[in-house]
Design a protein around this motif. Structure first.
Motif, short mmCIF file in Angstrom:
data_model
loop_
_atom_site.label_atom_id
_atom_site.label_comp_id
_atom_site.label_asym_id
_atom_site.label_seq_id
_atom_site.Cartn_x
_atom_site.Cartn_y
_atom_site.Cartn_z
N GLY A 139 45.46 0.96 32.84
CA GLY A 139 44.12 0.82 33.09
C GLY A 139 43.27 1.23 32.12
N GLY A 140 41.93 1.34 32.64
CA GLY A 140 41.19 2.05 31.51
C GLY A 140 40.01 2.80 32.19
N THR A 141 39.10 3.31 31.40
CA THR A 141 37.96 4.18 31.78
C THR A 141 36.64 3.53 31.35
OG1 THR A 141 39.29 6.06 31.72
CG2 THR A 141 36.99 6.44 32.00
N ILE A 142 35.74 3.39 32.27
CA ILE A 142 34.31 2.92 31.84
C ILE A 142 33.47 4.05 32.12
CG2 ILE A 142 32.64 1.34 31.97
CD1 ILE A 142 34.69 -0.75 33.07
N LEU A 143 32.63 4.61 31.24
CA LEU A 143 31.74 5.82 31.47
C LEU A 143 30.28 5.38 31.12
CD1 LEU A 143 33.77 8.65 30.07
CD2 LEU A 143 33.83 7.93 32.47
N PHE A 144 29.27 5.89 32.07
CA PHE A 144 27.90 5.43 31.86
C PHE A 144 27.15 6.74 31.78
CE2 PHE A 144 29.56 1.89 34.45
CZ PHE A 144 29.03 0.78 33.59
N THR A 145 26.55 6.85 30.54
CA THR A 145 25.71 8.04 30.34
C THR A 145 24.19 7.97 30.87
OG1 THR A 145 26.39 8.39 28.09
CG2 THR A 145 24.41 9.23 28.73
N GLY A 146 24.05 8.91 32.12
CA GLY A 146 22.82 8.92 32.86
C GLY A 146 22.30 10.01 32.28
N ALA A 147 20.86 10.50 33.23
CA ALA A 147 20.10 11.42 32.75
C ALA A 147 19.48 12.19 34.14
CB ALA A 147 18.81 10.84 31.86
N THR A 148 18.58 13.03 33.73
CA THR A 148 17.91 13.81 34.76
C THR A 148 17.23 12.72 35.71
OG1 THR A 148 17.53 15.74 33.48
CG2 THR A 148 16.16 15.50 35.59
N ALA A 149 16.49 11.85 34.85
CA ALA A 149 15.94 10.44 35.65
C ALA A 149 16.81 9.71 36.45
CB ALA A 149 15.01 9.91 34.50
N SER A 150 18.11 10.02 36.16
CA SER A 150 18.88 8.92 37.43
C SER A 150 18.79 9.38 38.68
CB SER A 150 20.45 9.31 36.79
OG SER A 150 20.67 9.02 35.70
N LEU A 151 18.24 10.66 38.84
CA LEU A 151 18.21 11.35 40.33
C LEU A 151 16.80 11.44 40.61
CD1 LEU A 151 20.59 14.30 39.56
CD2 LEU A 151 21.12 11.90 40.38
N VAL B 243 27.71 10.06 34.26
CA VAL B 243 27.42 11.12 33.84
C VAL B 243 26.10 11.37 33.64
CG1 VAL B 243 28.04 13.01 31.96
CG2 VAL B 243 29.70 11.14 32.59
N VAL B 244 25.60 12.37 34.70
CA VAL B 244 24.29 13.04 34.51
C VAL B 244 23.82 13.70 33.51
CG1 VAL B 244 22.21 13.89 35.78
CG2 VAL B 244 23.85 12.51 37.02
N ILE B 245 23.10 13.71 32.40
CA ILE B 245 23.09 14.69 31.33
C ILE B 245 21.71 15.25 31.95
CG2 ILE B 245 22.53 15.00 29.13
CD1 ILE B 245 25.42 13.96 29.69
N ASP B 246 21.63 16.44 32.27
CA ASP B 246 20.59 17.02 32.93
C ASP B 246 20.12 18.13 32.08
OD1 ASP B 246 18.58 17.70 34.68
OD2 ASP B 246 19.83 19.05 36.06
N GLY B 247 19.15 17.76 31.06
CA GLY B 247 18.71 18.56 29.97
C GLY B 247 18.61 17.63 28.61
N GLU C 181 31.10 10.89 39.82
CA GLU C 181 29.90 11.32 39.01
C GLU C 181 29.99 12.80 38.76
OE1 GLU C 181 25.67 10.04 39.69
OE2 GLU C 181 25.80 11.58 41.07
N LEU C 182 29.80 13.01 37.42
CA LEU C 182 29.72 14.45 36.90
C LEU C 182 28.47 14.79 36.44
CD1 LEU C 182 31.48 17.01 35.81
CD2 LEU C 182 31.82 15.67 33.69
N ASP C 183 27.73 15.94 36.83
CA ASP C 183 26.42 16.18 36.03
C ASP C 183 26.72 17.74 35.11
OD1 ASP C 183 27.05 17.72 38.51
OD2 ASP C 183 25.08 18.42 38.68
N LEU C 184 26.08 17.45 33.96
CA LEU C 184 26.22 18.44 33.02
C LEU C 184 24.59 18.88 32.46
CD1 LEU C 184 28.66 16.55 30.48
CD2 LEU C 184 29.47 18.28 32.18
N ARG C 185 24.71 20.35 32.50
CA ARG C 185 23.43 20.79 32.11
C ARG C 185 23.87 22.28 31.62
NH1 ARG C 185 23.87 20.97 37.57
NH2 ARG C 185 22.51 19.14 37.77
N TRP D 252 23.48 26.27 31.01
CA TRP D 252 23.58 27.15 31.91
C TRP D 252 22.00 27.69 32.34
CZ3 TRP D 252 21.18 31.76 31.13
CH2 TRP D 252 21.06 32.32 29.67
N SER D 253 21.12 27.55 31.55
CA SER D 253 19.76 28.08 31.81
C SER D 253 18.94 27.14 32.57
CB SER D 253 19.07 28.56 30.26
OG SER D 253 18.94 27.23 29.60
N GLU D 254 19.29 25.85 32.57
CA GLU D 254 18.48 24.79 33.23
C GLU D 254 18.57 25.04 35.01
OE1 GLU D 254 16.36 21.07 33.29
OE2 GLU D 254 17.23 22.19 31.29
N LYS D 255 17.27 24.97 35.36
CA LYS D 255 17.17 25.15 36.79
C LYS D 255 17.48 23.96 37.54
CE LYS D 255 13.91 28.97 36.75
NZ LYS D 255 13.92 29.44 35.19
N PHE D 256 18.11 23.70 38.44
CA PHE D 256 18.08 22.46 39.12
C PHE D 256 18.38 22.77 40.80
CE2 PHE D 256 22.28 24.43 38.41
CZ PHE D 256 23.11 23.99 39.37
#
Length: 237
Positions: free
Chosen positions: A137-149, A186-190, A227-231, A233-237
């Motif tokens: 099989g395989g893997t498909i990854l989409f780059t998201g953002a804070t604006a995804s939420l 993947v939510v890139i929160d920052g 879904e994975l969110d990454l930020r 350590w200093s980012e408030k959420f």
């Protein structure tokens, strides 16, 4: 000799796209780098070729169906069927909704969401064909953002496309997971810092993000992340 696995990065640039390419190359994968701007691709591909296996540049407008389908045909002919595909393209203009033109709004949506659909569909078709022939099989990854939420004032051009991309990833994961394809968002929160630049408490290191993407690809089927969110350590959420 066993052929190298193939990773395709659509929306390859000098920041996260390059960090992803380097990480996947260090894992022994051949790399396809695709973007609309041809001028920045050759240097990225050359840098990755110095690591291991092959890295090839491809000019592709991810918002055009024929261009995306043609890209996947070329990649398979040149390198083989991709086992890992990342949609990393995006377009954004911060502006008041009162001043946003239809053309501007549509362009941002086409890059942020429609391109994800076209790339995701082409990737899924290629992976399913590979599975039907006895491959993995395989893997498909989409780059998201804070604006995804959430949609903030002045950020509608980004949020609308990112909301749609997140929904696409959820639907694809539910449909394709049982067939052997891991789909994750993947939510890139920052803010992402410069590649190889000074570490900052307020930005995400692109190499660290790339490591997280690769680990998503390595997950066993019994414990897939959708879904994975990454930020930082200093980012408030």
């Amino acid at each position: 000799m066993k052929a190298a696995k193939v990773a395709a990065i659509i929306g390859a640039g000098p920041g996260l796209g390059f960090a992803l390419a380097q990480r996947f190359a260090h894992a022994g994968m051949s790399i396809a780098l695709a973007a609309r701007d041809a001028s920045r691709l050759d240097g990225l591909a050359s840098a990755c070729c110095g690591i291991v296996h092959a890295a090839r540049p491809y000019v592709c407008d991810a918002t055009e169906e024929a261009a995306v389908d043609g890209l996947f045909s070329l990649v398979e002919a040149d390198l083989g069927a991709p086992q890992l595909v990342v949609y990393n393209a995006g377009a954004f203009v911060q502006r008041s909704v009162l001043d946003t033109s239809v053309e501007e709004f549509e362009r941002c949506w086409r890059v942020g969401c429609l391109g994800g659909f076209l790339v995701g569909r082409a990737a899924a078709r290629a992976m399913l064909s590979h599975i039907e022939q006895g491959g993995e099989g395989g893997t498909i990854l989409f780059t998201g953002a804070t604006a995804s939420l959430r949609g903030s004032a002045g950020f509608h051009n980004l949020a609308v496309g990112k909301f749609g991309l997140r929904a696409l990833a959820q639907s694809m994961a539910r449909e394709l997971g049982p067939r052997g394809i891991h789909v994750a968002h993947v939510v890139i929160d920052g803010r992402i810092g410069p590649a190889g630049g000074e570490a900052s408490a307020s930005t995400l290191d692109p190499a660290a993000i790339a490591e997280a993407y690769y680990q998503l690809h390595c997950q066993p089927r019994s414990a897939w992340t959708q879904e994975l969110d990454l930020r930082p350590w200093s980012e408030k959420f």
